[in-house]
Scaffold this active site. Structure first.
Site, short mmCIF file in Angstrom:
data_model
loop_
_atom_site.label_atom_id
_atom_site.label_comp_id
_atom_site.label_asym_id
_atom_site.label_seq_id
_atom_site.Cartn_x
_atom_site.Cartn_y
_atom_site.Cartn_z
N GLY A 69 24.95 30.60 -1.57
CA GLY A 69 23.72 29.86 -1.85
C GLY A 69 22.47 30.71 -1.93
O GLY A 69 21.40 30.21 -2.30
N GLN A 96 3.58 15.12 3.26
CA GLN A 96 3.51 15.45 4.69
C GLN A 96 2.27 16.30 4.94
O GLN A 96 2.34 17.46 5.34
CB GLN A 96 4.78 16.18 5.13
CG GLN A 96 6.04 15.33 4.95
CD GLN A 96 7.28 16.04 5.46
OE1 GLN A 96 7.29 16.63 6.54
NE2 GLN A 96 8.37 15.96 4.68
N LYS A 101 -1.12 -3.23 1.62
CA LYS A 101 0.26 -3.24 2.10
C LYS A 101 0.36 -2.64 3.49
O LYS A 101 -0.39 -1.72 3.85
CB LYS A 101 1.18 -2.50 1.13
CG LYS A 101 0.86 -1.03 0.88
CD LYS A 101 1.73 -0.48 -0.23
CE LYS A 101 1.42 0.98 -0.52
NZ LYS A 101 2.15 1.49 -1.69
N ARG A 121 2.84 -0.68 5.92
CA ARG A 121 4.04 0.15 5.89
C ARG A 121 4.76 0.16 7.23
O ARG A 121 4.14 -0.02 8.28
CB ARG A 121 3.67 1.61 5.54
CG ARG A 121 3.25 1.82 4.10
CD ARG A 121 3.09 3.31 3.84
NE ARG A 121 2.71 3.59 2.46
CZ ARG A 121 3.58 3.73 1.47
NH1 ARG A 121 4.88 3.60 1.70
NH2 ARG A 121 3.17 3.97 0.24
N ALA A 138 10.69 3.96 -6.10
CA ALA A 138 10.13 2.84 -6.88
C ALA A 138 10.14 1.51 -6.13
O ALA A 138 9.78 0.48 -6.70
CB ALA A 138 10.85 2.69 -8.22
N GLY A 139 10.52 1.51 -4.87
CA GLY A 139 10.55 0.27 -4.10
C GLY A 139 9.17 -0.32 -3.89
O GLY A 139 8.94 -1.50 -4.13
#
Length: 325
Positions: A46, A105, A201, A203, A235-236
């Site tokens: 790798g 983040q 919204k 979360r 895409a939720g």
């Protein structure tokens, strides 16, 4: 007279990793140059090996790599490329990140969390990058994580002009999917002379890509709503926001976002959504299963190429995006 003077001219060299070669090729064509030939391979365990097949000595080098999946591999490859250029005596090294990995983040929500966006900036600087260039960072504060110049490019003019040409502007309402995007949505409103609505919204901070509820603030009944965001991952949340708009009487919903991350169940959600069109830029490659009639991809290559030219010629990148902050 002491010292030696040369009559050599400045040299621009464009380098590309393997993550999104199509975009790099478009940027090269816009600049009227070619990508420096590169030997890149993965060892059996790798590890990544990179060697450039042309000289970089004394050149202004631009290393383009979009942090798409598998994201950790491509970040590492870009770091190795930058290190190789530093050791090859490049005059300057600009790391171009059409999509900045780990940008979400950027702060701590809970105790004992990392600030990974800062870590990525530190890694790029340590590898040898003198300058960063990125498109639509998740938050502007990320510019302060890098100890050097950062050119922040914007897709808003291109996206807004595309939508504005397709839809009757008198029926448009710009919708921010959350409080954090209100400033960007305001800029859309100014550019298209349209009113603003907001999705409020809540979360679940213990679960990624999960919202508990979504409420519409503003009048969207009978309107063509344009949901604007910097990125769409699974895409939720964006599809839930679109459903909330339809439930409140919206006539149609268009989604415009710079980065189509489109992970996991995104393909099925886009296919089954009532949204009439999803508009992205090509900062990330579009998966084959998402090359749908309702998905439009605009090229960000002209903007990146123009910014590279301004940096190389000691011009002004800011002048390319007047009015967008």
């Amino acid at each position: 007279m002491s010292g030696i003077t040369t009559s050599g001219e400045k040299k621009l060299r464009l380098f590309s990793g393997r993550a999104h070669a199509e975009l790099a090729g478009e940027v090269a064509r816009e600049l009227g140059t070619e990508i420096v030939p590169t030997k890149a391979l993965d060892f059996a365990n790798g590890e990544i090996y990179v060697r450039f097949l042309d000289s970089a000595r004394g050149a202004d080098c631009f290393v383009i790599q979009s942090h798409t999946a598998p994201i950790n591999q491509w970040i590492m490859e870009q770091l190795i490329m930058i290190d190789a250029l530093k050791r090859a005596s490049a005059r300057s090294i600009t790391a171009i990140l059409p999509f900045y990995g780990y940008a979400r983040q950027d702060k701590k929500h809970l105790g004992r969390e990392p600030i990974s966006a800062r870590l990525v900036a530190d890694l790029l600087r340590t590898a040898g990058a003198d300058r960063l260039m990125a498109v639509d960072l998740h938050t502007a504060q990320i510019q302060g994580f890098f100890d050097g110049p950062v050119d922040h490019l914007f897709a808003l003019p291109m996206l807004a002009d595309y939508v504005g040409e397709k839809v009757d502007r008198s029926k448009l309402t710009i919708v921010s999917p959350d409080a954090g995007r209100v400033k960007v949505a305001d800029q859309w409103c100014d550019r298209l002379d349209a009113p603003l609505a907001i999705i409020h919204k809540r979360r679940d901070m213990t679960q990624a890509n999960t919202i508990l509820s979504a409420e519409v603030v503003g009048d969207v009944k009978g309107r063509v709503c344009v949901l604007v965001d910097d990125m769409i991952d699974t895409a939720g949340t964006i599809c839930a926001a679109a459903d909330a708009l339809f439930d409140n009487g919206a006539a149609d919903v268009i989604v415009a976002a710079t980065h189509g991350v489109l992970s996991g169940p995104a393909a099925d959600r886009l296919k089954n959504s009532r949204v009439s069109e999803f508009v992205f830029t090509n900062t990330l490659p579009t998966p084959a299963q998402l090359q749908l009639d309702k998905v439009t991809t605009l090229s960000i290559a002209p903007s990146i190429a123009a910014a590279i030219r301004e940096v190389f010629e000691d011009g002004s990148v800011t002048s390319l995006f007047e009015g967008v902050h």
